[in-house]
Design a protein around this motif. Sequence first.
Motif, PDB file in Angstrom:
ATOM      1  N   CYS A  48       0.820  -1.206   0.000  1.00  0.00           N
ATOM      2  CA  CYS A  48       0.000   0.000   0.000  1.00  0.00           C
ATOM      3  C   CYS A  48       0.859   1.263   0.000  1.00  0.00           C
ATOM      4  O   CYS A  48       0.523   2.246  -0.668  1.00  0.00           O
ATOM      5  N   THR A  49       1.970   1.233   0.731  1.00  0.00           N
ATOM      6  CA  THR A  49       2.835   2.422   0.774  1.00  0.00           C
ATOM      7  C   THR A  49       3.498   2.704  -0.568  1.00  0.00           C
ATOM      8  O   THR A  49       3.973   3.814  -0.796  1.00  0.00           O
ATOM      9  N   ASN A  50       3.505   1.741  -1.457  1.00  0.00           N
ATOM     10  CA  ASN A  50       4.106   1.923  -2.779  1.00  0.00           C
ATOM     11  C   ASN A  50       3.148   2.514  -3.802  1.00  0.00           C
ATOM     12  O   ASN A  50       3.522   2.707  -4.957  1.00  0.00           O
ATOM     13  N   ILE A  51       1.911   2.799  -3.394  1.00  0.00           N
ATOM     14  CA  ILE A  51       0.925   3.380  -4.305  1.00  0.00           C
ATOM     15  C   ILE A  51       0.618   4.796  -3.840  1.00  0.00           C
ATOM     16  O   ILE A  51       0.032   4.990  -2.763  1.00  0.00           O
ATOM     17  N   PRO A  52       1.010   5.799  -4.622  1.00  0.00           N
ATOM     18  CA  PRO A  52       0.699   7.182  -4.237  1.00  0.00           C
ATOM     19  C   PRO A  52      -0.811   7.385  -4.124  1.00  0.00           C
ATOM     20  O   PRO A  52      -1.583   6.858  -4.924  1.00  0.00           O
ATOM     21  N   GLY A  53      -1.210   8.115  -3.093  1.00  0.00           N
ATOM     22  CA  GLY A  53      -2.627   8.395  -2.932  1.00  0.00           C
ATOM     23  C   GLY A  53      -3.016   8.551  -1.482  1.00  0.00           C
ATOM     24  O   GLY A  53      -2.157   8.630  -0.597  1.00  0.00           O
ATOM     25  N   PRO A  54      -4.307   8.563  -1.230  1.00  0.00           N
ATOM     26  CA  PRO A  54      -4.799   8.884   0.113  1.00  0.00           C
ATOM     27  C   PRO A  54      -4.499   7.839   1.184  1.00  0.00           C
ATOM     28  O   PRO A  54      -4.552   8.150   2.367  1.00  0.00           O
ATOM     29  N   PHE A  55      -4.151   6.631   0.811  1.00  0.00           N
ATOM     30  CA  PHE A  55      -3.884   5.585   1.807  1.00  0.00           C
ATOM     31  C   PHE A  55      -2.395   5.411   2.098  1.00  0.00           C
ATOM     32  O   PHE A  55      -2.025   4.715   3.034  1.00  0.00           O
ATOM     33  N   GLN A  56      -1.563   6.024   1.309  1.00  0.00           N
ATOM     34  CA  GLN A  56      -0.116   5.814   1.399  1.00  0.00           C
ATOM     35  C   GLN A  56       0.453   6.227   2.755  1.00  0.00           C
ATOM     36  O   GLN A  56       1.168   5.458   3.397  1.00  0.00           O
ATOM     37  N   GLN A  57       0.134   7.426   3.198  1.00  0.00           N
ATOM     38  CA  GLN A  57       0.698   7.928   4.446  1.00  0.00           C
ATOM     39  C   GLN A  57       0.179   7.171   5.663  1.00  0.00           C
ATOM     40  O   GLN A  57       0.949   6.810   6.555  1.00  0.00           O
ATOM     41  N   SER A  58      -1.113   6.898   5.701  1.00  0.00           N
ATOM     42  CA  SER A  58      -1.652   6.173   6.862  1.00  0.00           C
ATOM     43  C   SER A  58      -1.124   4.744   6.898  1.00  0.00           C
ATOM     44  O   SER A  58      -0.883   4.197   7.978  1.00  0.00           O
ATOM     45  N   ALA A  59      -0.909   4.143   5.729  1.00  0.00           N
ATOM     46  CA  ALA A  59      -0.339   2.791   5.689  1.00  0.00           C
ATOM     47  C   ALA A  59       1.077   2.809   6.242  1.00  0.00           C
ATOM     48  O   ALA A  59       1.460   1.901   6.992  1.00  0.00           O
ATOM     49  N   ALA A  60       1.848   3.831   5.907  1.00  0.00           N
ATOM     50  CA  ALA A  60       3.221   3.933   6.414  1.00  0.00           C
ATOM     51  C   ALA A  60       3.232   4.094   7.935  1.00  0.00           C
ATOM     52  O   ALA A  60       4.035   3.454   8.629  1.00  0.00           O
ATOM     53  N   LYS A  61       2.327   4.907   8.458  1.00  0.00           N
ATOM     54  CA  LYS A  61       2.249   5.097   9.911  1.00  0.00           C
ATOM     55  C   LYS A  61       1.843   3.801  10.615  1.00  0.00           C
ATOM     56  O   LYS A  61       2.426   3.431  11.631  1.00  0.00           O
ATOM     57  N   THR A  62       0.843   3.124  10.060  1.00  0.00           N
ATOM     58  CA  THR A  62       0.392   1.873  10.661  1.00  0.00           C
ATOM     59  C   THR A  62       1.481   0.816  10.585  1.00  0.00           C
ATOM     60  O   THR A  62       1.691   0.050  11.532  1.00  0.00           O
ATOM     61  N   LEU A  63       2.188   0.771   9.476  1.00  0.00           N
ATOM     62  CA  LEU A  63       3.303  -0.158   9.313  1.00  0.00           C
ATOM     63  C   LEU A  63       4.358   0.081  10.386  1.00  0.00           C
ATOM     64  O   LEU A  63       4.842  -0.867  11.016  1.00  0.00           O
ATOM     65  N   ASN A  64       4.696   1.346  10.623  1.00  0.00           N
ATOM     66  CA  ASN A  64       5.669   1.673  11.671  1.00  0.00           C
ATOM     67  C   ASN A  64       5.169   1.247  13.051  1.00  0.00           C
ATOM     68  O   ASN A  64       5.932   0.730  13.865  1.00  0.00           O
ATOM     69  N   THR A  65       3.892   1.435  13.308  1.00  0.00           N
ATOM     70  CA  THR A  65       3.309   1.051  14.588  1.00  0.00           C
ATOM     71  C   THR A  65       3.364  -0.461  14.788  1.00  0.00           C
ATOM     72  O   THR A  65       3.736  -0.947  15.864  1.00  0.00           O
ATOM     73  N   ILE A  66       3.006  -1.205  13.747  1.00  0.00           N
ATOM     74  CA  ILE A  66       3.016  -2.670  13.852  1.00  0.00           C
ATOM     75  C   ILE A  66       4.432  -3.196  14.039  1.00  0.00           C
ATOM     76  O   ILE A  66       4.668  -4.063  14.885  1.00  0.00           O
ATOM     77  N   THR A  67       5.372  -2.681  13.266  1.00  0.00           N
ATOM     78  CA  THR A  67       6.749  -3.169  13.397  1.00  0.00           C
ATOM     79  C   THR A  67       7.326  -2.821  14.768  1.00  0.00           C
ATOM     80  O   THR A  67       8.087  -3.605  15.332  1.00  0.00           O
ATOM     81  N   ALA A  68       6.935  -1.682  15.329  1.00  0.00           N
ATOM     82  CA  ALA A  68       7.391  -1.331  16.681  1.00  0.00           C
ATOM     83  C   ALA A  68       6.726  -2.233  17.716  1.00  0.00           C
ATOM     84  O   ALA A  68       7.384  -2.711  18.637  1.00  0.00           O
ATOM     85  N   GLU A  69       5.424  -2.470  17.553  1.00  0.00           N
ATOM     86  CA  GLU A  69       4.705  -3.308  18.497  1.00  0.00           C
ATOM     87  C   GLU A  69       5.276  -4.714  18.562  1.00  0.00           C
ATOM     88  O   GLU A  69       5.400  -5.295  19.636  1.00  0.00           O
ATOM     89  N   TYR A  70       5.617  -5.258  17.409  1.00  0.00           N
ATOM     90  CA  TYR A  70       6.140  -6.630  17.341  1.00  0.00           C
ATOM     91  C   TYR A  70       7.667  -6.679  17.286  1.00  0.00           C
ATOM     92  O   TYR A  70       8.236  -7.736  17.085  1.00  0.00           O
ATOM     93  N   ARG A  71       8.286  -5.507  17.464  1.00  0.00           N
ATOM     94  CA  ARG A  71       9.753  -5.387  17.465  1.00  0.00           C
ATOM     95  C   ARG A  71      10.382  -6.027  16.228  1.00  0.00           C
ATOM     96  O   ARG A  71      11.292  -6.850  16.328  1.00  0.00           O
ATOM     97  N   ILE A  72       9.847  -5.645  15.072  1.00  0.00           N
ATOM     98  CA  ILE A  72      10.340  -6.152  13.785  1.00  0.00           C
ATOM     99  C   ILE A  72      11.171  -5.047  13.143  1.00  0.00           C
ATOM    100  O   ILE A  72      10.751  -3.901  13.082  1.00  0.00           O
ATOM    101  N   LYS A  73      12.337  -5.428  12.666  1.00  0.00           N
ATOM    102  CA  LYS A  73      13.209  -4.440  12.012  1.00  0.00           C
ATOM    103  C   LYS A  73      13.095  -4.516  10.521  1.00  0.00           C
ATOM    104  O   LYS A  73      12.817  -5.463   9.919  1.00  0.00           O
TER     105      LYS A  73
END
Length: 104
Positions: free
Chosen positions: A79-104
Amino acid sequence: GLSDADWARNKTAELTQANYMIGSVNFQAEKWEVADQAFRAALPNLTDPRFRSEVLSSLGWANYKLKNVSDAIKFYIDCTNIPGPFQQSAAKTLNTITAEYRIK
């Protein structure tokens, strides 16, 4: 009265639209497994970037809720690879999930 090619194209378009609608209704109802199945069925035939990114974002969230973290991350990355209205929120959610599960 349609050719075989036209029939196949129409059938695919109608099934894609039906799966998108089924996924959307079940996503709103928080029925994550049904939403996941319907959106996955629709995804291969979605060519419009706006709908594709919406479905990828929804698949990311549904899989997060289902605790399918690797799939959630994959969908959010796509989703972050597609420019548009979902790109930024997908990036934020991705960062949250990777932090929550301690994924690098």
